[in-house]
Design a protein around this motif. Structure first.
Motif, PDB file in Angstrom:
ATOM      1  N   LYS A  78      41.787  39.177  27.586  1.00 38.34           N
ATOM      2  CA  LYS A  78      42.386  38.041  26.906  1.00 38.34           C
ATOM      3  C   LYS A  78      43.899  38.188  26.921  1.00 38.34           C
ATOM      4  O   LYS A  78      44.435  39.172  26.408  1.00 38.34           O
ATOM      5  CB  LYS A  78      41.875  37.944  25.463  1.00 38.34           C
ATOM      6  CG  LYS A  78      42.401  36.750  24.683  1.00 38.34           C
ATOM      7  CD  LYS A  78      41.770  36.717  23.303  1.00 38.34           C
ATOM      8  CE  LYS A  78      42.379  35.609  22.450  1.00 38.34           C
ATOM      9  NZ  LYS A  78      42.158  34.269  23.024  1.00 38.34           N
ATOM     10  N   ASP A  79      44.579  37.243  27.529  1.00 38.43           N
ATOM     11  CA  ASP A  79      46.033  37.285  27.618  1.00 38.43           C
ATOM     12  C   ASP A  79      46.634  37.331  26.216  1.00 38.43           C
ATOM     13  O   ASP A  79      46.342  36.481  25.373  1.00 38.43           O
ATOM     14  CB  ASP A  79      46.540  36.051  28.380  1.00 38.43           C
ATOM     15  CG  ASP A  79      48.007  36.152  28.757  1.00 38.43           C
ATOM     16  OD1 ASP A  79      48.859  36.223  27.839  1.00 38.43           O
ATOM     17  OD2 ASP A  79      48.311  36.143  29.963  1.00 38.43           O
ATOM     18  N   THR A  80      47.477  38.323  25.964  1.00 40.09           N
ATOM     19  CA  THR A  80      48.016  38.537  24.615  1.00 40.09           C
ATOM     20  C   THR A  80      49.099  37.539  24.229  1.00 40.09           C
ATOM     21  O   THR A  80      49.473  37.460  23.057  1.00 40.09           O
ATOM     22  CB  THR A  80      48.564  39.964  24.484  1.00 40.09           C
ATOM     23  OG1 THR A  80      49.573  40.178  25.478  1.00 40.09           O
ATOM     24  CG2 THR A  80      47.456  40.990  24.672  1.00 40.09           C
ATOM     25  N   PHE A  81      49.645  36.791  25.191  1.00 42.59           N
ATOM     26  CA  PHE A  81      50.697  35.817  24.915  1.00 42.59           C
ATOM     27  C   PHE A  81      50.225  34.370  25.060  1.00 42.59           C
ATOM     28  O   PHE A  81      50.918  33.447  24.638  1.00 42.59           O
ATOM     29  CB  PHE A  81      51.884  36.007  25.872  1.00 42.59           C
ATOM     30  CG  PHE A  81      52.480  37.373  25.855  1.00 42.59           C
ATOM     31  CD1 PHE A  81      52.637  38.076  24.662  1.00 42.59           C
ATOM     32  CD2 PHE A  81      52.904  37.981  27.036  1.00 42.59           C
ATOM     33  CE1 PHE A  81      53.190  39.343  24.654  1.00 42.59           C
ATOM     34  CE2 PHE A  81      53.460  39.240  27.028  1.00 42.59           C
ATOM     35  CZ  PHE A  81      53.608  39.930  25.834  1.00 42.59           C
ATOM     36  N   TRP A 115      42.049  32.024  32.222  1.00 40.43           N
ATOM     37  CA  TRP A 115      41.457  33.177  32.904  1.00 40.43           C
ATOM     38  C   TRP A 115      40.980  34.242  31.920  1.00 40.43           C
ATOM     39  O   TRP A 115      40.571  35.331  32.335  1.00 40.43           O
ATOM     40  CB  TRP A 115      42.446  33.800  33.883  1.00 40.43           C
ATOM     41  CG  TRP A 115      42.882  32.923  35.010  1.00 40.43           C
ATOM     42  CD1 TRP A 115      44.159  32.599  35.370  1.00 40.43           C
ATOM     43  CD2 TRP A 115      42.047  32.247  35.957  1.00 40.43           C
ATOM     44  NE1 TRP A 115      44.175  31.759  36.452  1.00 40.43           N
ATOM     45  CE2 TRP A 115      42.888  31.523  36.841  1.00 40.43           C
ATOM     46  CE3 TRP A 115      40.652  32.177  36.144  1.00 40.43           C
ATOM     47  CZ2 TRP A 115      42.395  30.754  37.886  1.00 40.43           C
ATOM     48  CZ3 TRP A 115      40.165  31.392  37.180  1.00 40.43           C
ATOM     49  CH2 TRP A 115      41.021  30.698  38.039  1.00 40.43           C
ATOM     50  N   ASP A 116      41.006  33.954  30.635  1.00 42.59           N
ATOM     51  CA  ASP A 116      40.631  34.965  29.637  1.00 42.59           C
ATOM     52  C   ASP A 116      39.190  35.433  29.793  1.00 42.59           C
ATOM     53  O   ASP A 116      38.849  36.558  29.410  1.00 42.59           O
ATOM     54  CB  ASP A 116      40.837  34.424  28.223  1.00 42.59           C
ATOM     55  CG  ASP A 116      42.315  34.352  27.827  1.00 42.59           C
ATOM     56  OD1 ASP A 116      43.172  34.777  28.628  1.00 42.59           O
ATOM     57  OD2 ASP A 116      42.603  33.862  26.721  1.00 42.59           O
ATOM     58  N   TYR A 117      38.342  34.617  30.370  1.00 40.56           N
ATOM     59  CA  TYR A 117      36.928  34.973  30.510  1.00 40.56           C
ATOM     60  C   TYR A 117      36.703  36.084  31.545  1.00 40.56           C
ATOM     61  O   TYR A 117      35.598  36.651  31.625  1.00 40.56           O
ATOM     62  CB  TYR A 117      36.111  33.737  30.901  1.00 40.56           C
ATOM     63  CG  TYR A 117      36.261  33.306  32.345  1.00 40.56           C
ATOM     64  CD1 TYR A 117      35.399  33.785  33.331  1.00 40.56           C
ATOM     65  CD2 TYR A 117      37.289  32.446  32.727  1.00 40.56           C
ATOM     66  CE1 TYR A 117      35.548  33.402  34.661  1.00 40.56           C
ATOM     67  CE2 TYR A 117      37.443  32.067  34.058  1.00 40.56           C
ATOM     68  CZ  TYR A 117      36.568  32.546  35.013  1.00 40.56           C
ATOM     69  OH  TYR A 117      36.717  32.177  36.321  1.00 40.56           O
ATOM     70  N   LEU A 118      37.722  36.423  32.323  1.00 42.56           N
ATOM     71  CA  LEU A 118      37.559  37.417  33.386  1.00 42.56           C
ATOM     72  C   LEU A 118      37.548  38.857  32.864  1.00 42.56           C
ATOM     73  O   LEU A 118      37.493  39.792  33.650  1.00 42.56           O
ATOM     74  CB  LEU A 118      38.670  37.258  34.427  1.00 42.56           C
ATOM     75  CG  LEU A 118      38.650  35.957  35.230  1.00 42.56           C
ATOM     76  CD1 LEU A 118      39.843  35.883  36.177  1.00 42.56           C
ATOM     77  CD2 LEU A 118      37.342  35.837  36.011  1.00 42.56           C
ATOM     78  N   GLY A 119      37.621  39.034  31.554  1.00 45.24           N
ATOM     79  CA  GLY A 119      37.496  40.381  31.003  1.00 45.24           C
ATOM     80  C   GLY A 119      38.697  40.859  30.218  1.00 45.24           C
ATOM     81  O   GLY A 119      38.657  41.934  29.610  1.00 45.24           O
TER      82      GLY A 119
END
Length: 240
Positions: free
Chosen positions: A66-69, A60-64
């Motif tokens: 970027k998950d930090t973990f 889901w990082d493309y949704l705006g």
């Protein structure tokens, strides 16, 4: 112990004791449906008879935001479970119970029912033990059990006990989300072939501070995807 409907009770189980179930939450900081599951995980980890782990995924990082973990290997782990079950159920928030069944990660009632069902059928049949002896972490696996496949990998999992993240963009913009038992690393430390085995590891490299937990899981090797977890044990924080 049976979990009462509507609550997860804290138990007196000691670290290293065989858990009733292994719960793996696949979640994302960019998923608007995930915060309720993340909050439920904060309760689940208080039940010391459960091994509850958070695996942040990256799709889901493309949704705006970027998950930090998140790590690609955690996404691959989730997909490996779907392949092993022969379904296409890859979503967030998802909890996989004992590597066998999946439920929506925020559905407390479904989690309770699935854990109780697996406990009745003894879904973690192989005895594992995890202990600290001085500067050494000692992982032990028992011998074969009737009806259980006897080729499996012994995995070591290290995780952060609690992390808080302010999310600045994406679907959860403006939220500060607290995550529990966020997996740092999963590494193979041995191959089990049905016989009792012991693996010794350096303590301070694995548990450098009191905010780190550790667990071991035994899982069979399959070409078709990830198999069920056969046994598990955990430690939380180094002993004094």
């Amino acid at each position: 112990m049976t979990i009462a409907a509507g609550s997860f009770a804290l138990t007196g189980a000691e670290a290293g004791e065989k858990p009733r179930a292994v719960l793996e939450l696949f979640t994302s900081q960019g998923c608007s449906s995930c915060p309720p599951a993340d909050a439920l995980m904060n309760q689940l980890v208080e039940d010391r008879s459960l091994l509850a782990l958070t695996f942040p995924v990256d799709y889901w990082d493309y949704l705006g935001w970027k998950d930090t973990f998140a790590r690609p290997e955690y996404t691959q782990r989730q997909r490996g479970y779907a392949a092993g079950r022969h379904d296409r159920a890859v979503y967030t928030p998802q909890i996989v119970v004992n590597g066998r069944e999946h439920v929506v990660g925020s559905n407390q009632a479904a989690i309770e029912r699935t854990v109780a069902s697996h406990e009745r059928m003894d879904a973690l049949p192989v005895d594992l033990d995890l202990d600290i002896k001085g500067d050494v972490v000692v992982a032990r696996v028992g011998g074969s059990v009737a009806g259980v496949e006897t080729k499996a990998t012994l995995w070591l999992v290290t995780y952060d006990l609690r992390r808080s993240v302010p999310i600045a963009r994406g679907e959860n913009k403006g939220r500060t989300v607290v995550y529990s038992h966020v997996v740092r690393q999963v590494q193979a430390i041995g191959m089990w072939k049905g016989q009792s085995m012991t693996v010794e590891l350096p303590r301070h490299e694995l548990m450098p501070d009191r905010d780190v937990g550790m667990a071991i899981m035994l899982q069979p090797d399959r070409d078709s995807g990830l198999g069920p977890i056969l046994g598990a044990a955990m430690l939380t924080g180094p002993s004094s």
